[in-house]
Design a protein around this motif. Structure first.
Motif, mmCIF file in Angstrom:
data_model
loop_
_atom_site.group_PDB
_atom_site.id
_atom_site.type_symbol
_atom_site.label_atom_id
_atom_site.label_comp_id
_atom_site.label_asym_id
_atom_site.label_seq_id
_atom_site.Cartn_x
_atom_site.Cartn_y
_atom_site.Cartn_z
ATOM 1 N N THR A 246 0.839 -1.206 0.000
ATOM 2 C CA THR A 246 0.000 0.000 0.000
ATOM 3 C C THR A 246 0.872 1.254 0.000
ATOM 4 O OG1 THR A 246 -1.734 -1.140 1.220
ATOM 5 C CG2 THR A 246 -1.802 1.258 1.240
ATOM 6 N N VAL A 247 1.911 1.269 0.817
ATOM 7 C CA VAL A 247 2.802 2.442 0.868
ATOM 8 C C VAL A 247 3.445 2.669 -0.490
ATOM 9 C CG1 VAL A 247 4.940 3.333 1.873
ATOM 10 C CG2 VAL A 247 3.272 2.231 3.347
ATOM 11 N N ALA A 248 3.951 1.593 -1.103
ATOM 12 C CA ALA A 248 4.599 1.723 -2.410
ATOM 13 C C ALA A 248 3.580 2.079 -3.481
ATOM 14 C CB ALA A 248 5.312 0.426 -2.771
ATOM 15 N N LEU B 14 8.677 -1.830 14.002
ATOM 16 C CA LEU B 14 9.047 -2.447 12.732
ATOM 17 C C LEU B 14 8.185 -1.928 11.585
ATOM 18 C CD1 LEU B 14 10.950 -4.464 11.473
ATOM 19 C CD2 LEU B 14 9.327 -6.282 12.001
ATOM 20 N N ARG B 15 6.907 -1.724 11.847
ATOM 21 C CA ARG B 15 5.982 -1.274 10.798
ATOM 22 C C ARG B 15 6.437 0.066 10.228
ATOM 23 N NH1 ARG B 15 0.081 -2.071 10.175
ATOM 24 N NH2 ARG B 15 -0.883 -0.138 9.481
ATOM 25 N N ALA B 16 6.706 1.028 11.122
ATOM 26 C CA ALA B 16 7.112 2.356 10.670
ATOM 27 C C ALA B 16 8.502 2.299 10.034
ATOM 28 C CB ALA B 16 7.090 3.336 11.845
ATOM 29 N N PHE B 17 9.372 1.461 10.580
ATOM 30 C CA PHE B 17 10.724 1.285 10.047
ATOM 31 C C PHE B 17 10.659 0.807 8.592
ATOM 32 C CE2 PHE B 17 15.188 0.406 10.435
ATOM 33 C CZ PHE B 17 15.425 -0.764 9.722
ATOM 34 N N LEU B 18 9.807 -0.182 8.337
ATOM 35 C CA LEU B 18 9.668 -0.715 6.973
ATOM 36 C C LEU B 18 9.016 0.306 6.051
ATOM 37 C CD1 LEU B 18 8.499 -4.320 7.899
ATOM 38 C CD2 LEU B 18 10.711 -3.689 6.926
ATOM 39 N N ALA B 19 8.060 1.071 6.591
ATOM 40 C CA ALA B 19 7.384 2.089 5.775
ATOM 41 C C ALA B 19 8.394 3.095 5.252
ATOM 42 C CB ALA B 19 6.304 2.791 6.593
#
Lengths: 282, 185
Positions: B31-33, B66-71
């Motif tokens: 979704t972010v990408a 981890l979620r924000a880190f990956l985002a």
């Protein structure tokens, strides 16, 4: 610097900020929304408005009456939620302070039906309105002109009241709360736990963990401040009754406590347990 | 599996970490990408690159969110791909290459001065974000970090679209003032 470099710089935002932005706010069911009274508002003509100029007059042009939720507009005029500064602290608009059922008169203005709680004393008048974050005491951030008298209680510094007049309110007591003030908290063993919030709503357990032990029942609810004594709570939502709820905890883990709640439906009900996290900053 | 356990797998160099990350955060990173890239295959490649980058930086990093880190990783990689696509589409692959060659004469890419300036700009932006009221900050990040449409932001926070647009306009003005004060404009 280009727009692209700025855009990339935003990509290094603090992960705590990113996580906070993921929350969702639940719109309350329609039956809890107080109805708008009239089709449009009229300009309030008074000598003092002459100071504001033509563009403010345009902002005050007749518009649809706002929907209110707990005496708080769903959308403030100008798209700015009012923030007031008092004694160096910022307070956000939290709603009209009254028994609900607000009605606008024929001219679309809400009058009365509100009150000032005991203990609050007059502290000063709103000095000016700004569209930016207020930098001085008694300055208010808003999208339209607002005037009023500010009331404080030194025993309850997290909340102030303002007797507000705008173009859709006249002499109504509005409650403003500190920007980080949390309602729906319970004090257990000297620590504060979050009982109720939009983020927690809907979560819980059908059965208590086997290691949970009984602590007691919530004895009292306080307003406009954090609870000081064990088994006390603070709560702004009159639909949620706190006194008498049972509290359990796991003696080996003080990061959560368990507080009883009840689901009720036609012909039945069941008890379940809210998992209430520790409020780190308290 | 919780984030701490997934991070522990990275530290143990167990490839199960990648499968767990994809399972837990694959749809989210897509979704972010997907808000920055349009072609599904580009999105998929970007997400795969995200897992590779994560594998390469954990350890030594040990992210707690981890979620924000990956985002953040996904967003940066998506922007890199978008920039590359835009350059190619300008058709003047040759013109773009020529510009890059000239740019090398003016300042070395990733040179110390440019890196220092970029870091200082990041600090300025961090200072700005820290001073915002939480709700304005949330709306700003949904729009300019996550590239979420105004309508989606309005739905997320139970606000009207006009209120979201007004909040963004107000915050952009504040950002401009902040950058002027910091000497960036």
């Amino acid at each position: 610097m280009t727009a692209e470099t700025l855009f990339r710089s935003i990509g290094t935002a603090d992960e705590e900020f990113l996580e906070h932005s993921e929350r969702r706010v639940r719109r309350r069911p329609p039956w809890r929304i107080l109805a708008a009274a009239a089709a449009c508002l009229c300009l309030i003509a008074a000598g003092s408005w002459a100071l504001w100029g033509e563009n403010i007059r345009e902002a005050l042009a007749p518009r649809r009456v706002m929907e209110l939720e707990y005496g708080c507009p769903i959308e403030f005029p100008g798209g700015i939620d009012p923030v007031l500064r008092v004694n160096g602290r910022l307070y956000r608009w939290a709603g009209l302070n009254g028994s609900g059922g607000y009605r606008a008169d024929e001219d679309g203005i809400i009058r009365g039906h509100t009150y000032l709680p005991e203990g609050f004393q007059e502290a000063g008048e709103i000095s000016s309105v700004t569209e930016e974050t207020p930098a001085e005491d008694f300055q208010i951030q808003a999208g339209t002109p607002i005037s009023g008298t500010v009331y404080v209680d030194l025993e309850a510094p997290l909340v102030v009241y303002v007797r507000v007049t705008t173009y859709w309110l006249e002499d109504c007591f509005v409650r403003f709360v500190g920007m980080e003030y949390r309602t729906g908290t319970v004090r257990i063993d000297g620590k504060l736990y979050q009982f109720f919030s939009e983020e927690l709503d809907g979560g819980g357990l059908k059965e208590l963990p086997p290691e949970a032990v009984y602590v007691g029942e919530i004895q009292k609810v306080v307003e406009d401040r954090y609870p000081v004594h064990d088994l006390e709570a603070n709560n702004d939502d009159w639909n949620i009754h706190m006194v008498g709820r049972q509290v359990y905890r796991d003696p080996t883990d003080d990061s959560v406590v368990y507080i009883s709640d009840e689901r009720v439906w036609r012909g039945g009900s069941e008890t379940w347990w809210r998992v209430c996290p520790l409020l780190e900053e308290h | 599996m919780e984030d701490a356990q997934i991070v522990a797998l990275y530290w143990a160099r167990d490839e199960e970490a990648l499968r767990e990350t994809d399972r837990r955060y694959g749809p989210y990173c897509r979704t972010v990408a997907g808000r920055i890239l349009t072609a599904p295959e580009e999105v998929e490649e970007c997400v795969n690159d995200t897992w590779l980058r994560a594998w390469n930086v954990i350890p030594p990093q040990r992210p707690t969110r981890l979620r924000a880190f990956l985002a953040k990783i996904t967003r940066n990689l998506a922007l890199d791909r978008l920039k590359a696509q835009t350059r190619a589409k300008r058709g003047g692959g040759e013109a773009a290459l020529a510009l890059e060659e000239l740019a090398e004469c003016v300042a070395a890419p990733g040179g110390v001065e440019e890196e220092v300036q970029q870091r200082e700009l990041e600090l300025a932006v961090h200072g700005f974000l820290s001073g915002l009221p939480p709700r304005d900050r949330d709306i700003f990040l949904r729009r300019y970090f996550f590239v979420e449409p105004v309508g989606e932001i309005a739905g997320r926070y139970a606000m009207g679209e006009n209120a979201v647009s007004a909040a963004l306009s107000r915050t952009r003005k504040k950002l401009r003032t902040h950058l002027e004060r910091e000497g960036w404009l």
